[in-house]
Design an enzyme around this catalytic site. Structure first.
Site, PDB file in Angstrom:
ATOM      1  N   ARG A 123       0.817  -1.233   0.000  1.00  0.00           N
ATOM      2  CA  ARG A 123       0.000   0.000   0.000  1.00  0.00           C
ATOM      3  C   ARG A 123       0.843   1.272   0.000  1.00  0.00           C
ATOM      4  O   ARG A 123       0.406   2.326   0.435  1.00  0.00           O
ATOM      5  CB  ARG A 123      -0.969   0.027   1.187  1.00  0.00           C
ATOM      6  CG  ARG A 123      -1.938  -1.129   1.184  1.00  0.00           C
ATOM      7  CD  ARG A 123      -3.124  -0.872   2.067  1.00  0.00           C
ATOM      8  NE  ARG A 123      -4.045  -1.979   1.962  1.00  0.00           N
ATOM      9  CZ  ARG A 123      -3.965  -3.081   2.701  1.00  0.00           C
ATOM     10  NH1 ARG A 123      -3.020  -3.197   3.618  1.00  0.00           N
ATOM     11  NH2 ARG A 123      -4.832  -4.050   2.539  1.00  0.00           N
ATOM     12  N   LYS A 145       3.921  12.280 -10.547  1.00  0.00           N
ATOM     13  CA  LYS A 145       3.056  11.473 -11.420  1.00  0.00           C
ATOM     14  C   LYS A 145       3.741  10.130 -11.639  1.00  0.00           C
ATOM     15  O   LYS A 145       4.878  10.087 -12.129  1.00  0.00           O
ATOM     16  CB  LYS A 145       2.852  12.159 -12.772  1.00  0.00           C
ATOM     17  CG  LYS A 145       1.788  13.215 -12.772  1.00  0.00           C
ATOM     18  CD  LYS A 145       1.467  13.615 -14.204  1.00  0.00           C
ATOM     19  CE  LYS A 145       0.397  14.685 -14.240  1.00  0.00           C
ATOM     20  NZ  LYS A 145       0.137  15.147 -15.616  1.00  0.00           N
ATOM     21  N   GLU A 187      11.043  19.757 -23.533  1.00  0.00           N
ATOM     22  CA  GLU A 187      10.292  20.089 -22.312  1.00  0.00           C
ATOM     23  C   GLU A 187      10.840  21.380 -21.694  1.00  0.00           C
ATOM     24  O   GLU A 187      10.099  22.169 -21.105  1.00  0.00           O
ATOM     25  CB  GLU A 187      10.341  18.943 -21.290  1.00  0.00           C
ATOM     26  CG  GLU A 187       9.769  17.607 -21.794  1.00  0.00           C
ATOM     27  CD  GLU A 187       8.245  17.557 -21.927  1.00  0.00           C
ATOM     28  OE1 GLU A 187       7.558  18.517 -21.502  1.00  0.00           O
ATOM     29  OE2 GLU A 187       7.732  16.559 -22.485  1.00  0.00           O
ATOM     30  N   LYS A 229       8.477  24.049 -12.682  1.00  0.00           N
ATOM     31  CA  LYS A 229       7.566  22.931 -12.392  1.00  0.00           C
ATOM     32  C   LYS A 229       7.223  22.885 -10.904  1.00  0.00           C
ATOM     33  O   LYS A 229       6.081  22.601 -10.529  1.00  0.00           O
ATOM     34  CB  LYS A 229       8.176  21.603 -12.860  1.00  0.00           C
ATOM     35  CG  LYS A 229       7.175  20.488 -12.722  1.00  0.00           C
ATOM     36  CD  LYS A 229       7.390  19.333 -13.633  1.00  0.00           C
ATOM     37  CE  LYS A 229       6.271  18.318 -13.400  1.00  0.00           C
ATOM     38  NZ  LYS A 229       6.475  17.078 -14.103  1.00  0.00           N
ATOM     39  N   GLU A 239      -3.452  18.171 -10.547  1.00  0.00           N
ATOM     40  CA  GLU A 239      -3.897  18.586 -11.884  1.00  0.00           C
ATOM     41  C   GLU A 239      -5.403  18.824 -11.969  1.00  0.00           C
ATOM     42  O   GLU A 239      -6.083  18.300 -12.858  1.00  0.00           O
ATOM     43  CB  GLU A 239      -3.444  17.551 -12.937  1.00  0.00           C
ATOM     44  CG  GLU A 239      -3.444  18.140 -14.336  1.00  0.00           C
ATOM     45  CD  GLU A 239      -2.774  17.259 -15.380  1.00  0.00           C
ATOM     46  OE1 GLU A 239      -1.598  16.891 -15.218  1.00  0.00           O
ATOM     47  OE2 GLU A 239      -3.440  16.950 -16.376  1.00  0.00           O
ATOM     48  N   ARG A 243      -2.100  22.839 -13.255  1.00  0.00           N
ATOM     49  CA  ARG A 243      -1.053  21.896 -13.705  1.00  0.00           C
ATOM     50  C   ARG A 243      -1.261  21.447 -15.145  1.00  0.00           C
ATOM     51  O   ARG A 243      -0.324  20.987 -15.810  1.00  0.00           O
ATOM     52  CB  ARG A 243      -0.980  20.692 -12.750  1.00  0.00           C
ATOM     53  CG  ARG A 243       0.189  19.772 -13.074  1.00  0.00           C
ATOM     54  CD  ARG A 243       0.481  18.767 -11.988  1.00  0.00           C
ATOM     55  NE  ARG A 243       1.550  17.868 -12.371  1.00  0.00           N
ATOM     56  CZ  ARG A 243       2.157  17.019 -11.564  1.00  0.00           C
ATOM     57  NH1 ARG A 243       1.790  16.939 -10.304  1.00  0.00           N
ATOM     58  NH2 ARG A 243       3.107  16.230 -12.004  1.00  0.00           N
ATOM     59  N   ASN A 247       0.824  20.480 -20.120  1.00  0.00           N
ATOM     60  CA  ASN A 247       0.516  19.697 -21.321  1.00  0.00           C
ATOM     61  C   ASN A 247       0.628  20.532 -22.600  1.00  0.00           C
ATOM     62  O   ASN A 247       0.243  20.063 -23.676  1.00  0.00           O
ATOM     63  CB  ASN A 247      -0.889  19.097 -21.216  1.00  0.00           C
ATOM     64  CG  ASN A 247      -0.955  18.100 -20.084  1.00  0.00           C
ATOM     65  OD1 ASN A 247      -0.085  17.250 -19.957  1.00  0.00           O
ATOM     66  ND2 ASN A 247      -1.956  18.235 -19.224  1.00  0.00           N
ATOM     67  N   HIS A 250       1.333  18.943 -26.009  1.00  0.00           N
ATOM     68  CA  HIS A 250       1.184  17.488 -25.894  1.00  0.00           C
ATOM     69  C   HIS A 250      -0.006  16.909 -26.666  1.00  0.00           C
ATOM     70  O   HIS A 250       0.003  15.729 -26.995  1.00  0.00           O
ATOM     71  CB  HIS A 250       1.117  17.069 -24.420  1.00  0.00           C
ATOM     72  CG  HIS A 250       2.467  17.069 -23.760  1.00  0.00           C
ATOM     73  ND1 HIS A 250       3.239  18.210 -23.655  1.00  0.00           N
ATOM     74  CD2 HIS A 250       3.207  16.074 -23.199  1.00  0.00           C
ATOM     75  CE1 HIS A 250       4.381  17.907 -23.044  1.00  0.00           C
ATOM     76  NE2 HIS A 250       4.385  16.626 -22.765  1.00  0.00           N
ATOM     77  N   HIS A 254       0.906  13.760 -28.864  1.00  0.00           N
ATOM     78  CA  HIS A 254       0.379  12.399 -28.692  1.00  0.00           C
ATOM     79  C   HIS A 254      -0.203  11.874 -30.003  1.00  0.00           C
ATOM     80  O   HIS A 254      -0.043  10.698 -30.336  1.00  0.00           O
ATOM     81  CB  HIS A 254      -0.684  12.372 -27.584  1.00  0.00           C
ATOM     82  CG  HIS A 254      -0.096  12.616 -26.217  1.00  0.00           C
ATOM     83  ND1 HIS A 254      -0.805  13.183 -25.189  1.00  0.00           N
ATOM     84  CD2 HIS A 254       1.141  12.374 -25.727  1.00  0.00           C
ATOM     85  CE1 HIS A 254      -0.022  13.283 -24.119  1.00  0.00           C
ATOM     86  NE2 HIS A 254       1.159  12.800 -24.427  1.00  0.00           N
ATOM     87  N   HIS A 267       9.517  11.147 -27.477  1.00  0.00           N
ATOM     88  CA  HIS A 267       8.376  11.925 -26.980  1.00  0.00           C
ATOM     89  C   HIS A 267       8.644  13.424 -27.123  1.00  0.00           C
ATOM     90  O   HIS A 267       7.803  14.190 -27.609  1.00  0.00           O
ATOM     91  CB  HIS A 267       8.109  11.553 -25.517  1.00  0.00           C
ATOM     92  CG  HIS A 267       7.089  12.415 -24.858  1.00  0.00           C
ATOM     93  ND1 HIS A 267       5.764  12.425 -25.249  1.00  0.00           N
ATOM     94  CD2 HIS A 267       7.198  13.323 -23.852  1.00  0.00           C
ATOM     95  CE1 HIS A 267       5.100  13.296 -24.502  1.00  0.00           C
ATOM     96  NE2 HIS A 267       5.940  13.853 -23.647  1.00  0.00           N
TER      97      HIS A 267
HETATM   98  N1  GLY Z   1       4.644  16.032 -17.209  1.00  0.00           N
HETATM   99  C1  GLY Z   1       3.539  16.808 -16.851  1.00  0.00           C
HETATM  100  C2  GLY Z   1       3.238  16.809 -15.397  1.00  0.00           C
HETATM  101  O1  GLY Z   1       4.026  16.346 -14.604  1.00  0.00           O
HETATM  102  O2  GLY Z   1       2.191  17.269 -15.018  1.00  0.00           O
END
Ligand code: GLY
Length: 364
Positions: A123, A145, A187, A229, A239, A243, A247, A250, A254, A267
């Protein structure tokens, strides 16, 4: 040994530091701060262990706790839920417990995968990110993330689970192939456009000469990106709104990645193309100064990044409909009102995407 630079992340669920070191000679001391630790599990790719274990083994050997390595396969296709069972079983066999520490040593795939394992094993046990690619240093290792892929979609199974710390060993970048440098740089350019101001000027003022792990300009770009960031994550860890600006570029990226079977571009290279699409749409829909189209093209070229792709515009537009960030049937983009002023969840019609991508294809 002191870090070269440190950035604090004040996420709602946890506060931690991203510490930048020139090599691995600070890792042991960093881990000691998180004692008691019963055992350490390095989740990494075999080839990364081959490159770096001579450096980190010395550091970890002196910690007085068992240290194990578990190899995971790199590449997006291996970041799959089906690959997790073997790793859980290995952790159990080797006696991992609630006081164990997982070290995710690698690029974005390893960080996402190992972080997901840490977030679910017993957990949730503690883990740390040790990014070895530029993309992982400036983006994926920061912000918590973690995810694995399902058959029908990337990152469909995951959570927000912050590491105890992020340790950036710049020496790891010394072995990066050119494509990986470009991947991370896209990025960084994204963060420059989003933040505007001085940081954007630094991005604009440099070029591919920063593709060198010992370059002072590279260090400035890495630190600036992490600071940007950190600021976003501290305001919106999960997000729910702000946040989403991360993107930028992106949605189209994608679509292009999927259309080219994840083979033609890294990417980041797909993100570079997507950034220009977003800028063209921003000029049309948000009143962004139109000089930005040429300015961004130049910045991308400075870093050897692609800014256009030969895919059919209508196909690209159609594929943007699959983006998991969409709501209902409309495509949602992050756009810019000006450099440093992003807006998110902007609905864009398919013909607008077709037109933007077509004009991008015609650019010289
Ligand atoms: N890579 C985008 C984020 O971490 O929200």
């Amino acid at each position: 040994m002191n870090p070269i630079q440190e950035v604090k992340i004040h996420a709602f669920s946890k506060e931690y530091k991203v510490s930048i070191y020139s090599d691995f000679r600070g890792l042991g001391e960093t881990i000691r701060r998180f004692y008691p630790v019963s055992s350490i599990f390095i989740l990494t790719e075999r080839k990364l262990s081959g490159l770096f274990s001579k450096f980190y083994s010395m550091e970890l050997g002196g910690l007085g706790v068992p240290v194990h390595e578990i190899y995971i396969k790199g590449g997006e296709k291996n970041k799959h839920i089906n690959r997790t069972a073997d790793v859980y079983n290995r952790l159990i066999e080797l006696g991992a417990d609630r006081k164990s520490l997982i070290l995710a040593l690698g690029g974005g795939v390893v960080g996402d995968f190992a972080g997901f394992i840490a977030s679910t094993f017993l957990r949730g046990i503690r883990f740390a990110q040790i990014p070895t690619s530029l993309l992982a240093c400036v983006d994926s290792s920061v912000g918590g993330k973690v995810a694995v892929n399902a058959d029908l979609g990337k990152n469909m199974i995951g959570s927000f689970y912050q590491p105890e710390f992020v340790y950036v060993p710049l020496i790891a970048l010394s072995t990066l192939p050119k494509k990986e440098w470009r991947c991370g740089m896209a990025e960084i350019v994204k963060h420059g456009l989003l933040s505007g101001g001085e940081y954007l000027e630094k991005v604009r003022a440099n070029n591919k000469e920063v593709y060198d792990h010992s370059s002072p300009a590279l260090l400035e770009l890495i630190v600036g990106s992490i600071l940007y960031k950190a600021n976003i994550v501290s305001q919106d860890e999960r997000e729910t709104g702000l946040r989403k600006v991360l993107n930028l570029g992106h949605t189209t990226a994608h679509a292009i990645e999927s259309l080219t079977n994840y083979k033609k571009y890294s990417h980041g290279e797909a993100v570079a193309i997507g950034l220009l699409t977003a800028i063209i749409l921003s000029v049309q829909k948000q009143g962004l100064d139109q000089n930005w189209i040429e300015d961004l093209r130049k910045i991308l070229a400075q870093y050897d990044l692609p800014y256009q792709d030969s895919s059919k515009s209508s196909q690209v537009a159609k594929h943007t409909l699959h983006d998991k960030k969409n709501v209902g049937s409309s495509v949602r983009f992050v756009l810019l009102q000006s450099a440093g002023s992003p807006v998110w969840d902007i609905p864009v019609e398919l013909p607008e995407i077709v037109q933007a991508f077509r004009s991008q294809k015609k650019m010289k």
